[in-house]
Design a protein around this motif. Structure first.
Motif, PDB file in Angstrom:
ATOM      1  N   SER A   1       0.826  -1.203   0.000  1.00 33.24           N
ATOM      2  CA  SER A   1       0.000   0.000   0.000  1.00 33.24           C
ATOM      3  C   SER A   1       0.866   1.260   0.000  1.00 33.24           C
ATOM      4  CB  SER A   1      -0.904  -0.013   1.236  1.00 33.24           C
ATOM      5  OG  SER A   1      -1.655   1.162   1.315  1.00 33.24           O
TER       6      SER A   1
ATOM      7  N   LYS B   1     -12.245   3.402  -0.471  1.00 32.03           N
ATOM      8  CA  LYS B   1     -12.357   2.537  -1.648  1.00 32.03           C
ATOM      9  C   LYS B   1     -11.048   1.832  -1.973  1.00 32.03           C
ATOM     10  CE  LYS B   1     -13.748   2.611  -6.525  1.00 32.03           C
ATOM     11  NZ  LYS B   1     -14.204   3.475  -7.651  1.00 32.03           N
ATOM     12  N   ASN B   2      -9.943   2.583  -2.007  1.00 32.35           N
ATOM     13  CA  ASN B   2      -8.671   1.984  -2.462  1.00 32.35           C
ATOM     14  C   ASN B   2      -7.826   1.392  -1.342  1.00 32.35           C
ATOM     15  OD1 ASN B   2      -6.968   4.130  -1.301  1.00 32.35           O
ATOM     16  ND2 ASN B   2      -7.697   5.424  -2.975  1.00 32.35           N
ATOM     17  N   LYS B   3      -8.218   1.658  -0.091  1.00 33.60           N
ATOM     18  CA  LYS B   3      -7.511   1.150   1.095  1.00 33.60           C
ATOM     19  C   LYS B   3      -6.035   1.543   1.126  1.00 33.60           C
ATOM     20  CE  LYS B   3     -11.372  -0.937   2.101  1.00 33.60           C
ATOM     21  NZ  LYS B   3     -12.143  -0.646   0.884  1.00 33.60           N
TER      22      LYS B   3
ATOM     23  N   TYR C   1      -4.033   1.651  -1.526  1.00 37.94           N
ATOM     24  CA  TYR C   1      -3.265   1.077  -2.635  1.00 37.94           C
ATOM     25  C   TYR C   1      -3.229   2.044  -3.829  1.00 37.94           C
ATOM     26  CZ  TYR C   1      -3.006  -3.296  -0.107  1.00 37.94           C
ATOM     27  OH  TYR C   1      -2.719  -4.240   0.843  1.00 37.94           O
ATOM     28  N   GLY C   2      -2.302   1.807  -4.733  1.00 33.70           N
ATOM     29  CA  GLY C   2      -2.027   2.741  -5.813  1.00 33.70           C
ATOM     30  C   GLY C   2      -2.948   2.647  -7.004  1.00 33.70           C
ATOM     31  N   THR C   3      -4.222   2.860  -6.802  1.00 38.58           N
ATOM     32  CA  THR C   3      -5.163   2.907  -7.916  1.00 38.58           C
ATOM     33  C   THR C   3      -4.917   4.174  -8.731  1.00 38.58           C
ATOM     34  OG1 THR C   3      -6.838   4.104  -6.661  1.00 38.58           O
ATOM     35  CG2 THR C   3      -6.908   1.686  -6.551  1.00 38.58           C
ATOM     36  N   ARG C   4      -5.476   4.212  -9.928  1.00 40.12           N
ATOM     37  CA  ARG C   4      -5.300   5.392 -10.775  1.00 40.12           C
ATOM     38  C   ARG C   4      -5.812   6.653 -10.092  1.00 40.12           C
ATOM     39  NH1 ARG C   4      -7.483   6.151 -17.027  1.00 40.12           N
ATOM     40  NH2 ARG C   4      -6.830   8.331 -17.255  1.00 40.12           N
ATOM     41  N   GLU C   5      -7.001   6.546  -9.483  1.00 43.20           N
ATOM     42  CA  GLU C   5      -7.592   7.699  -8.808  1.00 43.20           C
ATOM     43  C   GLU C   5      -6.730   8.167  -7.630  1.00 43.20           C
ATOM     44  OE1 GLU C   5     -10.583   5.565 -11.111  1.00 43.20           O
ATOM     45  OE2 GLU C   5      -9.192   4.907  -9.555  1.00 43.20           O
ATOM     46  N   HIS C   6      -6.174   7.213  -6.913  1.00 43.45           N
ATOM     47  CA  HIS C   6      -5.325   7.557  -5.770  1.00 43.45           C
ATOM     48  C   HIS C   6      -4.061   8.281  -6.247  1.00 43.45           C
ATOM     49  CE1 HIS C   6      -3.109   6.046  -1.904  1.00 43.45           C
ATOM     50  NE2 HIS C   6      -3.160   7.353  -1.976  1.00 43.45           N
TER      51      HIS C   6
END
Length: 205
Positions: free
Chosen positions: A24, A162-164, A166-171
């Protein structure tokens, strides 16, 4: 999933240990240790990553209720930045084992080796192969997910619920736009921030 547990004498007290949040970009790494009764296996237990949110949330309280002993330890992002994620994971796992109210004879760990005076077996993809490790992975995952949801209320710009972390695009887009918050692992996101600043300069040039 009891193949590893069944290798040992029936009188052995076996603990499973796993972590969640190692990759994360924000928040703590959470380590769990659990000793489950092996004569009454809970249906549906598997690697937490292979279970739906509903399945994990259904199983976690059942695991906690059935466990002979369990413990959860979290190491925050400041510690991770200071000593690195691998060392943080090892320390968290060690503390989780030491906090168990029942001392095991054998500790089964998902991949990582830790500094304890108890026999241990380090199993690659252990959360797919060991019942105790899988139970540890489930309670750690549910605990951390709930924690990140609560922290999202304090830091709403990053979508932690939502992403907790982690490296999502939105994050990543939020990181580039707003920079880091106190929960971010600076050693993890430095390159992302630098790249974002480079892209902004390129766009305005």
């Amino acid at each position: 999933m009891l193949d590893y547990e069944n290798k040992f004498d029936k009188n052995f007290i076996i603990a499973g240990v796993d972590e969640v949040g190692r990759g994360s970009l924000a928040g703590p790494v959470v380590c769990a240790a659990v000793i489950m009764p092996l004569n009454e296996r809970l249906d549906g237990v598997n690697d937490s990553k292979k279970l739906s949110v509903k399945e994990r949330e259904r199983l976690s309280p059942l695991i906690l209720k059935s466990a002979l002993a369990c413990s959860i330890v979290e190491l925050d992002n400041v510690t991770i930045d200071k000593i690195n994620i691998l060392q943080s994971t090892r320390i968290g796992m060690k503390e989780a084992v030491e906090k168990l109210t029942l001392k095991p004879n054998m500790v089964l760990i998902d991949a990582v080796k830790i500094d304890i005076d108890i026999a241990q077996e380090n199993i690659i993809k252990g959360d797919e192969k060991s019942y105790n490790i899988a139970c540890a992975s489930i309670i750690a995952k549910v605990y951390r997910d709930e924690l990140m949801k609560r922290l999202s209320e304090k830091y709403p710009l990053y979508g932690f619920a939502k992403n907790k972390g982690y490296g999502t695009r939105e994050h990543v887009e939020s990181l580039i736009k707003y920079g880091v918050c106190p929960l971010h692992r600076k050693s993890f996101v430095e390159k992302i921030i630098n790249r974002g600043q480079y892209l902004k300069r390129a766009q305005t040039a």
